[in-house]
Write a protein that holds these residues in place. Structure first.
Motif, mmCIF file in Angstrom:
data_model
loop_
_atom_site.group_PDB
_atom_site.id
_atom_site.type_symbol
_atom_site.label_atom_id
_atom_site.label_comp_id
_atom_site.label_asym_id
_atom_site.label_seq_id
_atom_site.Cartn_x
_atom_site.Cartn_y
_atom_site.Cartn_z
ATOM 1 N N GLY B 124 60.767 59.214 -12.970
ATOM 2 C CA GLY B 124 60.408 60.330 -13.844
ATOM 3 C C GLY B 124 61.619 60.866 -14.564
ATOM 4 O O GLY B 124 62.754 60.637 -14.151
ATOM 5 N N ASN B 125 61.390 61.556 -15.634
ATOM 6 C CA ASN B 125 62.508 62.202 -16.323
ATOM 7 C C ASN B 125 62.021 63.217 -17.334
ATOM 8 O O ASN B 125 60.858 63.207 -17.733
ATOM 9 N N SER B 137 58.022 63.675 -17.856
ATOM 10 C CA SER B 137 57.152 62.578 -17.438
ATOM 11 C C SER B 137 57.360 62.346 -15.960
ATOM 12 O O SER B 137 58.493 62.192 -15.504
ATOM 13 N N GLN B 139 55.309 60.514 -12.275
ATOM 14 C CA GLN B 139 54.377 59.451 -11.961
ATOM 15 C C GLN B 139 53.410 59.857 -10.870
ATOM 16 O O GLN B 139 53.740 60.635 -9.978
ATOM 17 N N THR B 266 52.007 56.994 -15.460
ATOM 18 C CA THR B 266 52.891 58.037 -15.982
ATOM 19 C C THR B 266 52.094 59.178 -16.605
ATOM 20 O O THR B 266 51.223 58.948 -17.432
ATOM 21 N N LYS B 267 52.405 60.360 -16.161
ATOM 22 C CA LYS B 267 51.768 61.555 -16.734
ATOM 23 C C LYS B 267 52.859 62.375 -17.412
ATOM 24 O O LYS B 267 53.899 62.653 -16.817
ATOM 25 N N THR B 268 52.621 62.741 -18.636
ATOM 26 C CA THR B 268 53.619 63.504 -19.394
ATOM 27 C C THR B 268 53.047 64.887 -19.689
ATOM 28 O O THR B 268 51.932 64.998 -20.195
ATOM 29 N N VAL B 269 53.790 65.899 -19.344
ATOM 30 C CA VAL B 269 53.311 67.270 -19.525
ATOM 31 C C VAL B 269 54.221 68.005 -20.505
ATOM 32 O O VAL B 269 55.444 67.962 -20.378
ATOM 33 N N GLY C 438 46.978 60.871 -19.148
ATOM 34 C CA GLY C 438 48.364 60.445 -19.319
ATOM 35 C C GLY C 438 49.234 61.459 -20.042
ATOM 36 O O GLY C 438 50.446 61.471 -19.867
ATOM 37 N N ILE C 440 49.435 65.600 -20.966
ATOM 38 C CA ILE C 440 48.859 66.922 -20.771
ATOM 39 C C ILE C 440 49.615 67.926 -21.617
ATOM 40 O O ILE C 440 50.834 68.044 -21.512
ATOM 41 N N ARG C 464 52.537 52.448 -21.447
ATOM 42 C CA ARG C 464 52.952 53.658 -22.167
ATOM 43 C C ARG C 464 53.706 53.257 -23.415
ATOM 44 O O ARG C 464 54.381 52.231 -23.453
#
Lengths: 312, 275, 479
Positions: B124-125, B137, B139, B266-269, C438, C440, C464
């Motif tokens: 992540g970073n 991002s 995981q 990967t989830k990016t917030v 993926g 948010i 991605r």
């Protein structure tokens, strides 16, 4: 002209508390929206229409210690007929002066539609007891002011004494009766957007006919973001009470381009029924000159110099 | 010889279960043979239900907790060293090779145990986006993963096939063919560890009988194949997978950060920075 | 007093030169294709024919692959720094010619010039700048062994952000040492063609970037070609599934960026006015032709009426019309086909029992248009609540508790993006953990950045694009 509105517009304190409870503003989203409105491209006829609106919405202002009756004479003449070479250019909405100069301004404008507005309530700081503010306001009204521009009690606001801020406006509104009350928030001192919206709503609830951005006495006077938030407050207040308040932007608006951007905000957030001097004003001294230049440029297609236009 | 032989069962949802079909098949090791369950389609369905439940319990444990659970597994393995050694010898390994394999297996667990609370820092970073936004991002685990394990008679291979998905928080249905005896033996240590029931399910059988059911099952999010499979089977798997965009990995890495890549999402917030 | 109408403020299209016909771009040149068939590309706002582009066939794809093989020989020999320089040069050139690209994008695709000028083009240039810088430091990108380029990448991109999707695909592929065969969308090929001209201008080695225009059959030929080592596709979930199926018998890399039905959750403690803006931007940006569009407004029941009133008022201020007008907020629907799809789903929504609100705007006579539309009283089971409409249509669903908001939001096969609106920090983090998506966006929506990974969970695809994570889409992990 129906600039004198229904004055039974005071909201009870308990209802006011409900209105300002849990106000939330997101700065980034707000700026994004305001920036997007600023990208509107206003050209040709719509620009000319805007420029004429701006003139008709101006409160031509002088608020200096050095102001004299002579100075007021120059300014009121310009207010009545901003461009003697072009009859299509309307008069400005009002002249805005200190209480001591109201009677002179009144005398000069008696054969015109131009209103006389006076600042009061120990403008610009408001750091005086309510009794003094009442006397200050009463004096201006006695001198014939059609409109009164007061400042909110920022001391009370920052000390969290919103009730005191509200009560003062209610008291001054009582002095004003049917005289038009504009309440200055001094948004540059309030700083956060939540403060601006909160102060807007409290001022409206306390009976203000208009809310106004700035005294013009600090460097960060008006901002489009503040205008946007005030428009939102006016809308929300109308939704709750049915009362349609106005907005005056003042402080640092010097050119037509900037002024048009303010018009766009009001047009898109409140609607074109706000685009008249009853509901929207510019407090300005040098703005008028730039607008006159732009009008002439549109007519002649040549860029203008300020020496074609009279001094205010 | 007339010794009583142990009959192995599948390990599903934290319980030892026979195949509902009642069928078993025989695994001939070099020095011995065993009967193990022949997993049926219904067994797979049940395992997915169990794995889903296991997933919610396993993935929500803190990374620190996951590390401890996995570390405890290595302790169990060490404790049963001789049993594994015997099994591996039955499977044909020399005593020394068997011993080496178990030591390696323990090391593998140790590596993954210590990874459970670190990999997110490596994958992540923060992203340096333009504008007033905080953007990060990180995981998350993919969900229920079906692993088709290598046929190696090796405890270490087995662990290298189950641990990558398990370490990141996935629930694993670990499916075994020729190495089933070792796998089902390992289930006993899994059962005695603190791994939540259903997080790791160990089954034996013939994959060819289940290929359609597994690859068509929508709630199996990913399949990792750690053995050579023929093109025909590969095609069936991927074609069926495409119906629900199941993630398919053929012979992915088994060690290193890259071993985890298949099982993370990967989830990016984004969030504004303002007053 | 009169209403203040904004006069037309049209961006001049004289800046673009469009040829009558275009061939395919291989071996570093435009050449006539084997296929003698052409596709007319029209402007969806006027239905005027802009140009005819080659409908590439299998033989054209074969030629492109041969070109790419030659390109790969050169490209794999030059250093990362040299690759970086080409990409930096492309980035700079895109900036310099951004107005031309923006006008062309708006003409060909129908999106407002305001968006192609202020969003698409700056993002395109930024993508090339960002990935240029990775080309000579791939060894620092991931602590993983055996990362190697795939070789020849087949890239198929959609019509909603034609040049932006090109940049999302081409920049990282080239930076990581791969070569590319690009198949742009049937209805929006022109900016990709202009990009090919830029590749010539910067002297990109022949065969590194190849362009074959065409339709679905051209894309299929590309997908089927055995020498392609990786397919990167952005488009519908249906086609994504087809690609996974079609490549089932090959060891091939896949990145699929597919559909979505994103929930935009508004809690009662949100900054309401900004949430209204975010919801509007979430669904009406680019006519709603956005895979990550916030097409489901998931609204806390106790603020439903207040929010919907504000939303409808705000929608009324959206200006629909000539996309070249600088004041246009919503342009033309990209094609007749898409317009029919939107219309059918909306009619279905009315039949199912949804309450429909459409703005009072007037629509132009020619071209393809759809009014900004809001459904309230919709149920989660309605098709308008489940299917990707890919148009300016928002469906409202309500919830009572945070748990229910999450359940409604995750109740979809898609998982591309989601929005959360609340001023309570811990609730944002709580919700972000639980939303299966993926990307948010909390207290914002539809934000993009080259450094920010983008891509979906579940049936919104895998892989991605963007950021450090995007590099892994173009680097093969060898075991």
């Amino acid at each position: 002209m129906s600039s004198i509105k229904e004055s039974k517009n005071i909201l009870k304190w308990s209802d006011t508390v409900e209105l300002v409870d849990n106000l939330r503003v997101d700065e980034v989203g707000l700026k994004e929206r305001v920036a997007s409105l600023a990208s509107r491209s206003i050209k040709k006829d719509s620009k000319l229409q805007a420029l004429n609106y701006i003139i008709s919405m101006c409160d031509l202002t002088t608020l200096e210690g050095e102001d004299t009756e002579g100075k007021i004479g120059q300014m009121t003449a310009k207010a009545i007929r901003p461009d003697p070479s072009n009859d299509e250019v309307p008069s400005v909405a009002a002249v805005c002066v200190y209480p001591a100069l109201v009677s002179k301004a009144k005398e000069m404008t008696r054969n015109s539609n131009v209103k006389v507005a006076s600042v009061s309530s120990y403008f610009p700081s408001g750091q005086a007891p309510l009794e003094s503010k009442i006397l200050d306001t009463q004096f201006a009204i006695d001198q014939g002011a059609d409109e009164i521009d007061i400042v909110i009690n920022r001391k009370a606001f920052f000390e969290g004494d919103y009730r005191k801020m509200y009560d003062e406006i209610v008291a001054l509104k009582e002095v004003c009766k049917s005289v038009h009350l504009k309440t200055i928030l001094e948004v540059g001192e309030l700083r956060t957007y939540e403060n601006i919206k909160k102060a807007s709503l409290i001022s409206l609830a306390a009976g203000s006919d208009f809310i106004k951005t700035s005294t013009g006495k600090i460097s960060n006077g008006s901002s489009r973001e503040a205008c946007y938030l005030m428009a939102k407050a006016v809308w929300d207040y109308k939704t709750v009470t049915g009362f349609k308040a106005g907005i005056k932007v003042a402080g640092g608006i010097r050119d037509s381009k900037d002024a048009i951007r303010y018009l766009v905000i009001v047009n898109e957030e409140l609607g074109s029924e706000w685009l008249n001097p009853d509901y929207f004003r510019f407090g300005a001294s040098s703005l008028v000159d730039d607008v006159l230049k732009q009008i002439k440029k549109l007519k002649t297609n040549a860029y203008q110099s300020s020496y074609y236009f009279p001094r205010g | 010889m007339n010794e009583i032989k142990k009959t192995y069962k599948n390990y599903v949802g934290g319980k030892y279960v026979r195949s509902e079909s009642g069928k078993t098949f025989r695994i001939d090791l070099k020095n011995d043979f065993y009967e193990v369950p022949l997993t049926s389609r219904k067994d797979i369905r049940d395992a997915v239900v169990a794995a889903k439940k296991g997933y919610s319990n396993w993935q929500k444990l803190s990374p620190y907790n996951k590390t401890q659970v996995l570390y405890r597994l290595s302790e169990m393995l060490e404790g049963n060293f001789e049993t594994y050694q015997q099994l591996l010898q039955d499977a044909g390994l020399t005593k020394a090779k068997a011993s080496e394999d178990i030591h390696k297996a323990v090391d593998t667990i140790i590596w993954y145990a210590g990874m459970a609370d670190k990999w997110e820092q490596m994958t992540g970073n923060l992203n340096p986006v333009a504008g007033d936004f905080f953007n990060i991002s990180h995981q998350e685990s993919l969900g229920v993963v079906f692993t088709l394990n290598s046929n190696n008679q090796s405890l270490n291979s087995l662990l290298l096939n189950m641990l990558p998905a398990l370490t990141v928080g996935c629930a694993v249905i670990s499916f075994n063919e020729e190495n089933s005896v070792i796998a089902l033996k390992l289930a006993e240590d899994i059962n005695n560890s603190d791994l939540p029931g259903g997080a790791l399910n160990i089954m034996s059988g013939k994959f060819e009988l289940l290929i359609e059911d597994v690859s068509n099952h929508v709630e199996i999010t990913a399949m990792a194949i750690y053995k050579e499979i023929n093109n025909h089977d590969k095609k069936i798997i991927k074609e069926n997978a495409s119906k629900s965009l199941k993630r398919i990995f053929i012979n992915p890495p088994t060690m290193g950060l890259e071993a985890l890549f298949p099982f993370i999402e990967t989830k990016t917030v984004w969030h504004p920075k303002g007053r | 007093m009169n209403k203040w109408e904004y006069a037309e403020s049209i961006e001049s299209s004289s800046i673009v030169n469009i040829d009558k016909k275009y061939g395919i771009f291989i071996d570093g040149n435009f050449q006539s294709a084997n296929s003698k068939k052409f596709i007319k590309t029209i402007s969806p706002s006027t239905e005027e024919v802009l140009s005819s582009v080659t409908l590439g066939n299998e033989i054209d794809i074969n030629s492109a692959v041969e070109s790419a093989k030659e390109g790969l020989k050169i490209w794999s020999k030059i250093s990362g720094t040299e690759r970086a320089k080409y990409l930096f040069k492309l980035a700079r050139l895109i900036q310099e010619r951004s107005r031309e690209f923006a006008v062309l994008e708006t003409l060909d695709g129908g999106k407002p010039i305001k968006e192609s000028r202020d969003f698409d083009l700056p993002q395109v240039a930024a993508n090339f700048f960002y990935f240029a810088g990775w080309a000579d430091k791939l060894d620092l990108s991931w602590n993983a062994k055996g990362l190697k380029p795939y070789g020849i990448i087949g890239q198929i991109i959609p019509w909603n952000f034609p040049l932006l999707m090109l940049s999302w695909k081409v920049a990282p592929a080239l930076a990581t040492g791969n070569v590319v065969i690009l198949k742009p969308a049937e209805s929006t090929p022109l900016t990709a063609i202009l990009f090919a001209e830029l590749c010539q201008e910067v002297g990109l080695p022949p065969g590194v970037f190849n362009l074959v225009t065409g339709d679905g059959t051209t894309g299929a030929a590309l997908v089927k070609h055995p020498d392609i080592s990786k397919i990167a596709f952005t488009g519908s979930t249906g086609v994504g599934k087809y690609i996974q199926k079609e490549t089932a018998d090959r060891d091939i890399g896949l990145t699929l960026e597919l559909g979505g039905k994103a929930a935009n959750i508004v809690f009662n403690d949100a900054a309401i006015d900004q949430a209204v803006e975010g919801v509007v931007n979430g669904i009406f940006f680019n006519q709603g032709h956005v895979c990550c569009a916030g097409s489901r407004l998931v609204l806390q029941e106790d603020i439903h009426d207040e929010f919907v009133t504000k939303l409808e008022k705000r929608m009324q201020s959206l200006r629909v019309g000539n996309p070249l007008d600088k004041n246009t907020d919503i342009g033309a629907i990209n094609s007749k086909e898409q317009l029919d799809k939107i219309t059918n789903l909306v009619n279905e929504g009315v039949k199912e029992g949804g309450s429909i609100f459409q703005t009072d705007c007037e629509l132009p006579q020619n071209g393809f248009w759809f009014k900004p539309t809001l459904f309230t009283n919709a149920q989660p089971s309605y098709r308008i609540s489940r299917e990707e409409i890919f148009g300016p249509v928002l469906t409202t669903l309500t919830f009572r508790t945070p748990e229910e908001a999450i359940e409604i939001s995750n109740n979809t096969e898609y998982g591309l993006s989601a929005g959360i609106w609340t001023e309570k920090g811990s609730k944002i983090l709580w919700a972000a953990d639980r939303l299966q998506a993926g990307v948010i966006w909390a207290n914002t929506f539809n934000k993009f950045d080259p450094s920010s990974p983008f891509g979906g969970y579940k049936e919104s695809g895998f892989g991605r694009e963007g950021g450090r994570h995007g590099l892994l889409s173009y680097l093969k992990v060898q075991s």
